[in-house]
Design an enzyme around this catalytic site. Structure first.
Site, PDB file in Angstrom:
ATOM      1  N   HIS A 213       0.847  -1.189   0.000  1.00  0.00           N
ATOM      2  CA  HIS A 213       0.000   0.000   0.000  1.00  0.00           C
ATOM      3  C   HIS A 213       0.883   1.239   0.000  1.00  0.00           C
ATOM      4  O   HIS A 213       1.916   1.283   0.675  1.00  0.00           O
ATOM      5  CB  HIS A 213      -0.889  -0.045   1.242  1.00  0.00           C
ATOM      6  CG  HIS A 213      -1.869   1.078   1.367  1.00  0.00           C
ATOM      7  ND1 HIS A 213      -1.508   2.334   1.782  1.00  0.00           N
ATOM      8  CD2 HIS A 213      -3.213   1.124   1.131  1.00  0.00           C
ATOM      9  CE1 HIS A 213      -2.578   3.111   1.807  1.00  0.00           C
ATOM     10  NE2 HIS A 213      -3.624   2.406   1.419  1.00  0.00           N
ATOM     11  N   ARG A 255      -2.771   1.196  -4.479  1.00  0.00           N
ATOM     12  CA  ARG A 255      -2.523  -0.246  -4.546  1.00  0.00           C
ATOM     13  C   ARG A 255      -2.754  -0.726  -5.973  1.00  0.00           C
ATOM     14  O   ARG A 255      -3.361  -0.028  -6.794  1.00  0.00           O
ATOM     15  CB  ARG A 255      -3.465  -0.997  -3.593  1.00  0.00           C
ATOM     16  CG  ARG A 255      -3.213  -0.769  -2.129  1.00  0.00           C
ATOM     17  CD  ARG A 255      -4.259  -1.473  -1.270  1.00  0.00           C
ATOM     18  NE  ARG A 255      -5.545  -0.774  -1.293  1.00  0.00           N
ATOM     19  CZ  ARG A 255      -6.705  -1.313  -0.925  1.00  0.00           C
ATOM     20  NH1 ARG A 255      -6.752  -2.569  -0.541  1.00  0.00           N
ATOM     21  NH2 ARG A 255      -7.812  -0.609  -0.953  1.00  0.00           N
ATOM     22  N   LYS A 258      -6.242  -0.346  -8.240  1.00  0.00           N
ATOM     23  CA  LYS A 258      -7.123   0.611  -7.587  1.00  0.00           C
ATOM     24  C   LYS A 258      -7.189   1.895  -8.406  1.00  0.00           C
ATOM     25  O   LYS A 258      -6.389   2.114  -9.321  1.00  0.00           O
ATOM     26  CB  LYS A 258      -6.626   0.910  -6.165  1.00  0.00           C
ATOM     27  CG  LYS A 258      -6.678  -0.299  -5.233  1.00  0.00           C
ATOM     28  CD  LYS A 258      -8.112  -0.752  -5.002  1.00  0.00           C
ATOM     29  CE  LYS A 258      -8.185  -1.925  -4.046  1.00  0.00           C
ATOM     30  NZ  LYS A 258      -9.575  -2.361  -3.795  1.00  0.00           N
ATOM     31  N   ASP A 261      -5.871   8.499  -7.004  1.00  0.00           N
ATOM     32  CA  ASP A 261      -6.314   9.309  -5.869  1.00  0.00           C
ATOM     33  C   ASP A 261      -5.265  10.388  -5.629  1.00  0.00           C
ATOM     34  O   ASP A 261      -4.073  10.100  -5.518  1.00  0.00           O
ATOM     35  CB  ASP A 261      -6.460   8.425  -4.622  1.00  0.00           C
ATOM     36  CG  ASP A 261      -7.044   9.171  -3.418  1.00  0.00           C
ATOM     37  OD1 ASP A 261      -6.879  10.395  -3.334  1.00  0.00           O
ATOM     38  OD2 ASP A 261      -7.650   8.513  -2.553  1.00  0.00           O
ATOM     39  N   CYS A 263      -4.316  12.060  -3.103  1.00  0.00           N
ATOM     40  CA  CYS A 263      -3.467  12.023  -1.900  1.00  0.00           C
ATOM     41  C   CYS A 263      -2.188  11.228  -2.138  1.00  0.00           C
ATOM     42  O   CYS A 263      -1.162  11.486  -1.509  1.00  0.00           O
ATOM     43  CB  CYS A 263      -4.236  11.462  -0.714  1.00  0.00           C
ATOM     44  SG  CYS A 263      -4.552   9.679  -0.761  1.00  0.00           S
ATOM     45  N   TYR A 264      -2.226  10.271  -3.079  1.00  0.00           N
ATOM     46  CA  TYR A 264      -1.038   9.466  -3.340  1.00  0.00           C
ATOM     47  C   TYR A 264       0.015  10.233  -4.143  1.00  0.00           C
ATOM     48  O   TYR A 264       1.115   9.723  -4.358  1.00  0.00           O
ATOM     49  CB  TYR A 264      -1.418   8.168  -4.034  1.00  0.00           C
ATOM     50  CG  TYR A 264      -2.195   7.255  -3.118  1.00  0.00           C
ATOM     51  CD1 TYR A 264      -1.588   6.656  -2.018  1.00  0.00           C
ATOM     52  CD2 TYR A 264      -3.554   7.036  -3.308  1.00  0.00           C
ATOM     53  CE1 TYR A 264      -2.299   5.861  -1.146  1.00  0.00           C
ATOM     54  CE2 TYR A 264      -4.284   6.235  -2.437  1.00  0.00           C
ATOM     55  CZ  TYR A 264      -3.646   5.659  -1.365  1.00  0.00           C
ATOM     56  OH  TYR A 264      -4.360   4.878  -0.490  1.00  0.00           O
ATOM     57  N   ASP A 376      -9.912  14.139  -4.137  1.00  0.00           N
ATOM     58  CA  ASP A 376      -9.365  12.843  -4.542  1.00  0.00           C
ATOM     59  C   ASP A 376      -9.265  12.752  -6.065  1.00  0.00           C
ATOM     60  O   ASP A 376      -8.196  12.543  -6.643  1.00  0.00           O
ATOM     61  CB  ASP A 376     -10.288  11.772  -3.943  1.00  0.00           C
ATOM     62  CG  ASP A 376     -10.144  10.380  -4.523  1.00  0.00           C
ATOM     63  OD1 ASP A 376      -9.423  10.190  -5.512  1.00  0.00           O
ATOM     64  OD2 ASP A 376     -10.765   9.463  -3.980  1.00  0.00           O
ATOM     65  N   ASP A 383     -11.640  18.270   0.542  1.00  0.00           N
ATOM     66  CA  ASP A 383     -11.487  18.129   1.986  1.00  0.00           C
ATOM     67  C   ASP A 383     -10.070  18.546   2.365  1.00  0.00           C
ATOM     68  O   ASP A 383      -9.197  18.715   1.509  1.00  0.00           O
ATOM     69  CB  ASP A 383     -11.799  16.697   2.457  1.00  0.00           C
ATOM     70  CG  ASP A 383     -10.929  15.642   1.796  1.00  0.00           C
ATOM     71  OD1 ASP A 383      -9.704  15.675   2.003  1.00  0.00           O
ATOM     72  OD2 ASP A 383     -11.468  14.785   1.076  1.00  0.00           O
ATOM     73  N   HIS A 386      -7.100  15.863   1.552  1.00  0.00           N
ATOM     74  CA  HIS A 386      -6.592  15.836   0.175  1.00  0.00           C
ATOM     75  C   HIS A 386      -5.918  17.152  -0.196  1.00  0.00           C
ATOM     76  O   HIS A 386      -4.982  17.168  -1.006  1.00  0.00           O
ATOM     77  CB  HIS A 386      -7.723  15.500  -0.800  1.00  0.00           C
ATOM     78  CG  HIS A 386      -8.073  14.046  -0.811  1.00  0.00           C
ATOM     79  ND1 HIS A 386      -9.057  13.512  -0.022  1.00  0.00           N
ATOM     80  CD2 HIS A 386      -7.529  13.002  -1.505  1.00  0.00           C
ATOM     81  CE1 HIS A 386      -9.128  12.204  -0.224  1.00  0.00           C
ATOM     82  NE2 HIS A 386      -8.206  11.874  -1.107  1.00  0.00           N
TER      83      HIS A 386
END
Length: 447
Positions: A213, A255, A258, A261, A263-264, A376, A383, A386
């Site tokens: 992850h 991952r 998936k 996103d 945040c990654y 995201d 938010d 993020h």
């Protein structure tokens, strides 16, 4: 011949790709640089409003209030802004009330002390950076709390009787390192626990036997660097895993299989950024002498000598800031471990980025940015979480081509308008703004 089975995962992936493609098609159909500014004023307004007051819907985050402080304060700092004196004092007073009598921080006043909220509170106070903020941290009692969270396996638990995972290892070691309270007792066995969490894919899971992850991979890699045991990880396999996490949209997934996103942008982008400073370890594990494709032993020895000279300079710089006190003359090994963060950020970057940094910036600015805050992906709401990690990832991407710390990136390495879109540089091991890290290091080195 059997038709291809369309799963829900595939349908969701196709929908995201379609939404992102529409955004990119529109952007490239209009004049260059149109609508490609970091909306600084709108982001700042959104963040300061959140720091002053949050609505009833945020009650579900009551146990995460230090995190809200960190996400907001760190984001404001990355924009090159700061809060007024009144807000700063309110934040310090609130975080002080979150501090348990035993030194660690809970999710709110009177709540159970927890490693995650301790990390968030400490980073928040370092981000504020004033003597009042830094002196409010009870380092002695916090060190005792970290020792209590230590598990016989070598890892850490998030709280009394809590989860034993890589996240706990990172938050404990990060806090101990940046506060200059790290020691052999805290470090003992951490590397073996994290090593047991590296999976067959190459990434790192939260616990042995789980799935690799992005968040846990960052935590594991950063912790291993901070305790000087990163050479124990299989870095070539980790590289092979992380480079395939950047998707066709330009952003990262957390991952395998998936969705992208925002945040990654930090969690995975920072993994790649950290590896850029691990050139010697990677090449040693690959059986290469120095730069990829080069076989000159003289060049390899020169690179090694340069790094050894840098370590000596770093060690002398620590003593110049704060000379050893009586009885501390033999504490050099602990000092080196405590100052790994400084040594690491001042290493020259000897490897090009492992991902497309401009493409990542494009995703963050066009697909994650909204009018005040970040999200995201298209179709999601904004938010503070993020917003924090999209801006942190933007910083990582912009500075991934700079050779030395404190050097600004070239205009060619910043997507869009340089004067508007360049954000502040972070320390990639702690995710605090770099100048705030230097100030905290100087303060805590003399305690």
């Amino acid at each position: 011949m059997e038709s291809r089975r369309v799963t829900k995962t595939l349908e969701d992936q196709w929908m995201v790709e379609r939404q992102v493609r529409e955004i990119y098609d529109y952007f490239y159909s209009i004049p260059p640089n149109s609508h490609l500014e970091l909306q600084r004023d709108k982001h700042f307004d959104y963040l300061t409003r959140g720091l002053r007051k949050l609505g009833p819907s945020f009650s579900v985050l009551d146990a995460n209030r230090p995190w809200l402080c960190y996400w907001i304060l760190h984001s404001i700092t990355l924009l090159g802004e700061s809060v007024d004196a009144g807000l700063e004092n309110d934040a310090i007073d609130f975080l002080t009330r979150c501090q348990d009598k035993n030194g660690a921080y809970g999710g709110g006043p009177g709540q159970m002390p927890h490693l995650a909220t301790t990390y968030a509170a400490v980073n928040s106070l370092i981000t504020l950076g004033s003597p009042k903020a830094l002196s409010s941290i009870n380092r002695e009692k916090l060190h005792a709390f970290l020792l209590r969270m230590k598990d016989p396996s070598g890892g850490f638990r998030m709280h009394d009787g809590g989860e034993l995972d890589v996240r706990a290892c990172y938050t404990a070691i990060s806090v101990a390192s940046i506060l200059n309270i790290v020691d052999d007792e805290l470090i003992h066995g951490v590397g073996s626990f994290i090593l047991s969490c590296q999976t067959y894919e190459g990434g790192i899971a939260g616990e042995p036997g789980a799935e690799a992850h992005g968040g846990y991979t960052f935590c594991g890699l950063a912790a291993m660097i901070l305790i000087n045991e990163v050479n124990r990880l299989d870095l070539p396999r980790l590289i092979d895993w992380v480079v395939f996490r950047q998707g066709v949209e330009g952003g990262f997934q957390g991952r395998t299989n998936k969705l992208v996103d925002g945040c990654y942008s930090f969690w995975q982008g920072a993994v790649a950024f950290l590896i850029q400073r691990l050139n010697l370890v990677v090449h040693e594990q690959l059986g290469l002498s120095n730069d990829l494709g080069t076989e000159s032993d003289d060049s390899s020895e020169s690179e090694l000598s340069a790094e050894e000279e840098h370590l000596e300079v770093t060690s002398s710089h620590v003593q110049e800031i704060c000379p050893p006190q009586e009885g501390q003359e033999n504490a050099s090994d602990t000092t080196k471990i405590a100052d790994t963060g400084y040594e690491f950020i001042n290493r020259p970057i000897a490897m090009q980025p492992l991902y497309d940094s401009m493409y990542l910036q494009q995703y963050v600015l066009l697909c994650s940015q909204v009018d005040g805050g970040f999200r995201d992906k298209p179709g999601k709401g904004r938010d503070h979480y993020h917003t924090c990690y999209c801006l942190s990832g933007l910083s990582i991407a912009q500075y991934s081509w700079t050779d030395e710390a404190d050097s600004p990136p070239l205009p060619r390495d910043v997507f869009g308008l340089y004067s508007r879109n360049l954000v502040e540089q972070i320390h990639p091991l702690f995710n605090v703004e770099l100048d705030r890290y230097y100030e905290a290091r100087k303060y805590f080195s003399c305690l």
